[in-house]
Scaffold this active site. Structure first.
Site, PDB file in Angstrom:
ATOM      1  N   ASP A   1      -8.255  -8.855   4.145  1.00  0.00           N
ATOM      2  CA  ASP A   1      -8.266  -8.007   4.322  1.00  0.00           C
ATOM      3  C   ASP A   1      -9.410  -7.731   5.623  1.00  0.00           C
ATOM      4  OD1 ASP A   1      -7.836  -4.620   4.744  1.00  0.00           O
ATOM      5  OD2 ASP A   1      -7.058  -5.703   7.103  1.00  0.00           O
TER       6      ASP A   1
ATOM      7  N   ARG B   1       5.564  -8.246   8.430  1.00  0.00           N
ATOM      8  CA  ARG B   1       4.447  -8.736   7.746  1.00  0.00           C
ATOM      9  C   ARG B   1       3.763  -8.476   6.248  1.00  0.00           C
ATOM     10  NH1 ARG B   1       0.974  -3.874   7.552  1.00  0.00           N
ATOM     11  NH2 ARG B   1      -1.085  -4.831   8.803  1.00  0.00           N
TER      12      ARG B   1
ATOM     13  N   GLU C   1     -12.757  -2.436  11.925  1.00  0.00           N
ATOM     14  CA  GLU C   1     -12.763  -1.289  10.502  1.00  0.00           C
ATOM     15  C   GLU C   1     -14.143  -2.046  10.213  1.00  0.00           C
ATOM     16  OE1 GLU C   1      -8.920  -1.312   8.403  1.00  0.00           O
ATOM     17  OE2 GLU C   1      -9.490  -0.559   6.995  1.00  0.00           O
TER      18      GLU C   1
ATOM     19  N   GLU D   1       0.852  -1.191  -0.075  1.00  0.00           N
ATOM     20  CA  GLU D   1       0.194  -0.517   0.190  1.00  0.00           C
ATOM     21  C   GLU D   1       1.196   1.257   0.028  1.00  0.00           C
ATOM     22  OE1 GLU D   1      -2.471  -0.436   3.852  1.00  0.00           O
ATOM     23  OE2 GLU D   1      -4.535  -1.242   1.966  1.00  0.00           O
TER      24      GLU D   1
END
Lengths: 699, 699
Positions: B343, B303, B371, B270
């Protein structure tokens, strides 16, 4: 090629592809009539009747016969007999008056469109219950409509009198088809301008359009017109100059409109001027006007909608003020009384003024426009409400029936497609108050949504092709769905709105000003107490409701003995009127066995669930209704579903603060916060229906 | 007088009148401990343990015994044995490490507060499943929290290092009580500033507060720090200067914080910088850092959340990129992998990267902050989701467990009172992943809402006064309600949110940017396709869902054979993963017998009905919960109920345009218009929870 074109034409004709926007109301006849229509006289009205039949009638030849004989005279100039000849090869409509033939023609076409009668063996006699079956338009001269939610006023004052909108004739035709024969075209909160010469010319132009449809024009007048228009120093009905002014004005009107109906008057009510301003009585004011129109066979409809802020219990006012005037009115005065003693609430007991003036002509004023019933957003079929009124007031005790119109410039005339049913029902009930609400709903549904497929089915049925049809399950099922479920939906809709807005006799809980949505907490400093919801619900720690029994305002005593006793005793008072007549404790035991608080909760939630069931039923009709109207109704039902929850949450959360009790736990919980709902202020006037966007942003 | 004051004090103490704002989390012990607590060693950590017991423990004397023997060494420095003496007159907690004694002390207090054990016969041995049980705070240095909905970052960077908020110790204590022993205090989208000397002093101050609670500090690092902070021309992990820079920086850190834990790294994901920018592999990047921290016994958590917009099927990326690197990482590197391959959606299959790198240490990253699950507006208990993960991934195959925190400056730490349960559950599962979600929910409920009345009941019970209690029906009923219904509510809440948001394997349907609310139609010109909902649902006239079978992206092949076959075949693929793995036709037959379309409708509506049932259950607890928290949860449930309908209506109305099918008629109809819902744009950032007012105005 010709054959192919004919075939194509037939297909397009039989299966119309044009969208339906509701503009044809219940008059959706296919215009492929082919029968011979004859009439024994020529006139504009009879020309209209004959044309209607020629366009749409597909049966045996029809004769319109103007006859003055014993039978026809007994039925009256608006009545008619409609019968098939013995050999079944022709139908005759006969009447002593042209209007009777016009109404008879529409009746025959209705029979064709609804397929209810064996058309080969007709023998019908009809006569209207009332000579005066009249709409009241609360239209202002600026074309806004007070409490109107279907666009602007039909009457284009600027273009009149020279330009005539097609809609004037369409309007008249629609009314003629349901027997409405009078219309007051301007607001009861009247502008004196309507009586100016300039405007009277415009009114005349409208009257000329309406006349061949059997409709007479009436006007609302401002009682202070002599002062505002005539420059007089007073409007005292006993003043010579005032009397003269009205005489001259009336003469002017009748010179222009020889069959002018008369005046509708709102006086000394909500700030309107009236005879009481000059220390005269309502009777004196009415009589002065009655005398003015008498030579011309005109009438005065004098409204009894009065209530003074300084008196206790608004619900008693009309009776207190008018009952003593019994016998004092001229013959050509009719006292016009709203069905209930307050103001068109979802449920009110009937006004006890009805039947309390045996020497005075009375008429009922119903409200067709949904001022307190969700504007043009909510589906509410009102015939059950009006039938309920007639359970208490003998139709024959009344002189006439008036309805505050819900008609405007919207393409579909009424805003909500189903609002048309109330215009229709009003007309049918004014013609015959004995008709059932259910039968009227069935008529209306068939004519309004009965699609070509089903119409053809009826034709086949009429031709004796039953066998072929029994096997066509889809047509039969759709037939069943349309009629059974939708009819049930309509019949339940009034009680649903009572439940989700103001159950158990609650009334006047709506928002200040525009009246859309709940505001039981409303508190405007300095405002008339009897415009505040708390005046009506009187919620406190002990209970809720207005004590109108002998321990309170004693409004029950205005009712005939049997009803008085029934209502006055809290243990016999029917649940649906409980909080109208009593301040009942929160734990009062209802007929259901529940406490009052619990019952209130169940009713509110029941209303919500009802609307959801309406959504479900309506969605089931999708394949049988044209897309445009299907989506229109579907969309409004969504708003209604959200509004029902809004009403329920607002009222229960608010009243809970007084009851201290909890909503029964098997009831769906509120999804709003009371504080948020108290902030809702819709930015609308008294003639606007809130849009979906407005409602989204506020709730 | 003294007696009276004592009495008053006792009354106030036993029946606290102060409102509960949730700030005490699950640590609501009454602080009237009276037992003798002894410890065989003095230290800050042991002082904390002893003080906790002295304040709250009301049983027999307790001894904290630091012992290095065969038994204690087997349990490890964080493990402990907790046992009552044979005569039942004292309790001993013994461990090889101070942390074990600290955790043991909290365990004992938990037992007291939940009353689950016969405290007179304890013999407990505990040892954590993972050495590293760690929170990840996505806190930015400006105190905003990415995907944080409970206020601002706890770390007051401006005031640090000189001023220490009380909340730092409270935070550490809360974590210690559930066995969390590590915390990454800054966002994985890291600012390099965190490694500046100025900030390291602040970090040290925090580490000093956390240390006696057994919590080690870790930091997220920006891979380009050598360039951004160090002014180097590159961040190539093989570059000598870069290596040196990291070595020096690490040395600096450990000088300040000798027990610093290590680094968490988000790289080449990202837009974040990483080794791939310099044509190095993830392993090379990780190893360089691993070598830097190795001398200090530090670790690197690297990660695997990577996905490149130019590749097909985002769900395959992490596996494709990391699996080939198996065996290439240093011993002190742990690859940190989100539980699912995309995600943190309401439901994802587990990431097939788990178990695909047998030579590499792996850890799971769960998301505690909601989220994609309604922020702090929706009640969702997440332990069932994490247990579901462990159905597929052996807990013992992992090295550690990380949770993205939902903690902020809100008085109650987590926004939604029930969000605390997820922080709690994360800690308990990280300690022991074999615990059931239900058992954890029960623990949490008892400690969080178990009021004084019930605590006293337990005390009476403990004292043998059963008879007296059986007769007290109200206490027993409330006991039942609290535990049974609320526990059931919590256990159902995850499936409810799956149902009303993204059932049957649907995923990534949420609004652009902030992720609150449905936006399955979202189409931002020029945006990454794999950030668009349509990329994931792929709805068309034929069907819906992402074909990840062998006929599509073949992501199924990344799973072990048995699962691969199960998922790959549309007729065996479980319903809950159907649209994750298949583009199924609208009329595909589900296991229920319904078509896919119908099943979709039923699931969405089921979610709505579930939330309404939660409202009902919660309202039933009103008399047993303090007013402040009762109303807080009630208020959020209202929002959740409205949001559930919003989700349902948006998704069904939108997908209906593709399916061409109708919502089954026994399902509650939509109350929104699709066009209106498409206009909804909430004015929030990625760290704000929309208020009720915002939601009202948009829907």
């Amino acid at each position: 090629m010709k054959k192919l074109l004919s075939l194509l034409f037939m297909i397009c004709f039989l299966f119309p592809v044009s969208a339906e926007n509701g503009s044809r109301l219940w008059l959706r006849y296919s215009t492929d009539g082919n029968a011979t229509i004859s009439c024994n006289k020529q006139s504009p009205m009879l020309g209209i009747a004959a044309t209607e039949l020629r366009r749409a009638w597909k049966g045996v030849p029809v004769t319109l016969s103007l006859q003055r004989n014993k039978e026809t005279r007994a039925l009256g100039e608006e009545g008619y007999r409609l019968f098939t000849s013995d050999d079944g090869r022709k139908i005759t409509i006969t009447s002593a008056g042209e209007r009777g033939l016009l109404y008879g023609a529409f009746h025959l076409l209705r029979l064709q469109d609804t397929g209810t009668e064996n058309l080969s063996k007709l023998n019908i006699k009809e006569s209207p219950a009332y000579n005066l079956r009249i709409l009241n338009h609360w239209d202002n001269l600026d074309r806004s409509i007070e409490r109107g939610y279907a666009g602007r006023s039909l009457w284009d004052w600027e273009a009149l009198p020279s330009t005539l909108s097609d809609r004037y004739a369409d309007y008249a035709r629609a009314n003629a088809s349901i027997g409405i024969n009078g219309t007051v075209i301007n607001n009861v909160n009247a502008s004196s301008q309507i009586l100016s010469t300039e405007y009277l010319e415009k009114v005349k132009a409208l009257a000329d359009v309406f006349r061949p449809y059997g409709i007479r024009v009436y006007l609302s007048i401002n009682f202070a017109s002599p002062m505002q228009l005539g420059g007089l120093a007073t409007a005292d009905p006993l003043d010579k100059e005032v009397i003269a002014w009205w005489k001259n004005k009336t003469k002017e009107i009748y010179h222009l409109i020889p069959d002018f109906g008369g005046f509708l008057v709102k006086a000394n009510s909500e700030g309107q001027p009236g005879p009481c301003d000059f220390n005269r009585t309502h009777a004196e004011g009415a009589n002065m006007l009655a005398d003015a129109v008498k030579p011309y066979k005109g009438i005065i409809m004098w409204r009894a909608f009065v209530y003074s802020p300084s008196d206790a219990d608004r619900a008693k006012q009309a009776y207190l003020e008018f009952q003593p005037l019994d016998g004092q009115f001229r013959d050509n005065v009719i006292v016009q009384i709203k069905n209930g003693p307050v103001d068109f609430q979802p449920r009110e007991p009937y006004s006890p003024l009805f039947g309390a003036m045996p020497k005075t002509a009375q008429m009922v004023e119903f409200q067709i426009t949904q001022e307190y019933l969700g504007f043009s957003n909510h589906l509410v079929y009102l015939a059950p409400m009006w039938k309920e009124f007639f359970d208490f007031v003998q139709p024959s005790s009344l002189k006439a029936m008036a309805g505050v119109a819900n008609i405007g410039t919207d393409a579909n005339w009424c805003g909500h497609p189903f609002a048309q049913s109330n215009w229709y029902a009003f007309g049918r009930l004014a013609w015959n108050p004995e008709l059932s609400a259910e039968a009227i709903a069935e008529e209306w549904l068939k004519q309004t949504f009965f699609n070509e497929e089903l119409r053809m089915k009826n034709e086949e049925f009429g031709k004796g092709n039953e066998e072929r049809l029994q096997s066509d399950i889809s047509i039969n099922s759709s037939f069943l769905i349309l009629h059974s479920s939708l009819k049930q939906l309509m019949m339940q809709s009034r009680e649903a709105v009572v439940d989700y807005m103001m159950p158990l006799g609650l009334h006047h809980l709506f928002a200040w000003g525009h009246h859309y949505g709940p505001e039981p907490w409303c508190d405007i400093p300095g405002a008339r107490p009897d415009w505040m919801p708390s005046y009506y619900h009187k919620a406190d720690k002990a209970g809720i409701g207005f004590d109108r029994s002998h321990t309170g305002s004693n409004a029950t005593a205005q009712y005939p003995d049997s009803l008085c006793h029934l209502y006055d005793d809290i243990s016999t008072c029917p649940d649906e009127y409980l909080l109208w007549f009593h301040h009942a404790p929160w734990n009062h035991t209802m007929q259901s066995g529940r406490t009052l608080w619990d019952e209130l909760c169940y009713r509110y939630d029941k209303g919500v669930q009802q609307v959801r069931s309406f959504q479900r039923i309506w969605d089931l009709t999708e394949n049988y209704i044209d897309t445009e109207r299907f989506k229109d109704v579907q969309s409004r039902l969504k708003i209604q579903a959200r509004d029902a929850v809004w009403w329920k949450d607002a009222c229960l959360l608010y009243f809970m603060e007084y009851s201290g009790m909890r909503i029964p736990y098997d009831i769906e919980r509120p999804i709003h916060e009371l504080d948020d709902l108290k902030q809702v202020k819709l930015p609308i006037d008294n003639h606007e229906c809130p849009t979906r966007k407005m409602l989204d942003e506020r709730r």
